[in-house]
Scaffold this motif. Sequence first.
Motif, short mmCIF file in Angstrom:
data_model
loop_
_atom_site.label_atom_id
_atom_site.label_comp_id
_atom_site.label_asym_id
_atom_site.label_seq_id
_atom_site.Cartn_x
_atom_site.Cartn_y
_atom_site.Cartn_z
N GLY A 154 -17.50 8.41 -16.18
CA GLY A 154 -17.78 7.96 -17.23
C GLY A 154 -17.66 6.33 -17.55
N LYS A 155 -17.44 6.20 -18.78
CA LYS A 155 -16.98 4.89 -19.12
C LYS A 155 -15.44 4.61 -19.09
N THR A 156 -14.93 3.36 -18.46
CA THR A 156 -13.79 3.23 -17.90
C THR A 156 -12.93 2.20 -19.10
N LYS A 157 -11.82 2.29 -19.39
CA LYS A 157 -10.93 1.40 -20.32
C LYS A 157 -10.43 0.47 -19.59
N TYR A 158 -10.27 0.26 -18.12
CA TYR A 158 -9.47 -0.91 -17.54
C TYR A 158 -10.29 -0.95 -16.17
N LYS A 159 -10.03 -2.27 -15.61
CA LYS A 159 -10.69 -2.67 -14.32
C LYS A 159 -9.70 -2.15 -13.06
N PRO A 160 -10.31 -1.65 -12.20
CA PRO A 160 -9.37 -1.16 -11.11
C PRO A 160 -8.77 -2.47 -10.02
N TYR A 161 -7.65 -2.24 -9.47
CA TYR A 161 -7.20 -3.00 -8.68
C TYR A 161 -7.92 -3.03 -7.50
N ILE A 162 -8.23 -4.07 -6.80
CA ILE A 162 -9.17 -4.02 -5.53
C ILE A 162 -8.20 -4.34 -4.32
N SER A 163 -8.00 -3.44 -3.51
CA SER A 163 -7.14 -3.30 -2.34
C SER A 163 -7.71 -2.31 -1.46
N ALA A 164 -8.34 -2.38 -0.45
CA ALA A 164 -8.68 -1.85 0.63
C ALA A 164 -7.55 -0.80 0.99
N ALA A 215 0.69 -1.19 0.03
CA ALA A 215 -0.12 0.02 0.02
C ALA A 215 0.82 1.41 0.02
N VAL A 216 1.26 1.69 -1.17
CA VAL A 216 2.05 2.65 -1.46
C VAL A 216 1.08 3.93 -1.62
N SER A 217 1.54 5.24 -1.09
CA SER A 217 0.84 6.54 -1.29
C SER A 217 1.48 7.03 -2.38
N TYR A 218 0.80 7.28 -3.62
CA TYR A 218 1.27 7.98 -4.69
C TYR A 218 0.83 9.45 -4.65
N LYS A 219 1.69 10.28 -5.29
CA LYS A 219 1.60 11.63 -5.46
C LYS A 219 0.43 12.30 -6.11
N ASN A 220 0.38 11.42 -7.22
CA ASN A 220 -0.84 11.75 -8.20
C ASN A 220 -1.28 10.79 -9.03
N CYS A 221 -2.45 10.91 -9.64
CA CYS A 221 -3.09 9.73 -10.47
C CYS A 221 -2.02 9.26 -11.64
N THR A 222 -1.35 10.18 -12.21
CA THR A 222 -0.55 9.60 -13.28
C THR A 222 0.53 8.72 -12.56
N GLU A 223 1.03 8.62 -11.50
CA GLU A 223 1.93 7.90 -10.81
C GLU A 223 1.15 6.57 -10.48
N LEU A 224 -0.12 6.57 -9.83
CA LEU A 224 -0.73 5.30 -9.55
C LEU A 224 -1.06 4.64 -10.63
N ASN A 225 -1.50 5.26 -11.59
CA ASN A 225 -1.82 4.60 -13.02
C ASN A 225 -0.71 4.20 -13.87
N LYS A 226 0.46 4.19 -13.34
CA LYS A 226 1.80 3.61 -13.95
C LYS A 226 1.99 2.09 -13.33
N ALA A 227 1.40 2.23 -11.99
CA ALA A 227 1.37 0.67 -11.25
C ALA A 227 0.12 0.01 -11.61
N TYR A 228 -0.86 0.84 -11.42
CA TYR A 228 -2.11 0.06 -11.57
C TYR A 228 -3.31 0.87 -12.59
N GLN A 229 -3.27 0.34 -13.76
CA GLN A 229 -3.85 1.03 -14.96
C GLN A 229 -5.11 1.60 -14.56
N GLY A 230 -5.99 0.88 -14.04
CA GLY A 230 -7.43 1.08 -13.56
C GLY A 230 -7.84 1.82 -12.51
N GLY A 231 -6.53 2.15 -11.82
CA GLY A 231 -6.76 2.69 -10.49
C GLY A 231 -6.88 1.77 -9.31
N ALA A 232 -7.11 2.09 -8.29
CA ALA A 232 -7.33 1.35 -6.96
C ALA A 232 -8.88 1.70 -6.35
N ALA A 233 -9.43 0.51 -6.18
CA ALA A 233 -10.76 0.14 -5.60
C ALA A 233 -10.75 -0.43 -4.21
#
Length: 89
Positions: free
Chosen positions: A59-69, A31-49
């Motif tokens: 809107g419509k998304t292109k990738y599924k998010p990585y699931i981790s509380a 669980a790393v804290s990223y400084k912005n969405c660009t950095e987070l999306n480099k590691a997890y394309q769909g974001g974090a859920a």
Amino acid sequence: MIVKRIAALFVSSTLLLGLSAVSPSSTDAAAVSYKNCTELNKAYQGGAAKDAKVKNKGGKTKYKPYISAALYNANSTLDRDKDGIACER
């Protein structure tokens, strides 16, 4: 006979050591804290859920998010629409 016992001992000890080296929750340990969405999306394309039950408000998304509380909690400030998915795309 002795060779078989030595081989069995070696295999069983290798299995025991291998099983004890596995961490039970390796996904939450990262669980790393990223400084912005660009950095987070480099590691997890769909974001974090935060869990699998959340729905995307945007809107419509292109990738599924990585699931981790734990990952979501570390980056919850990046969830602009407060839908439970940080940096979805």
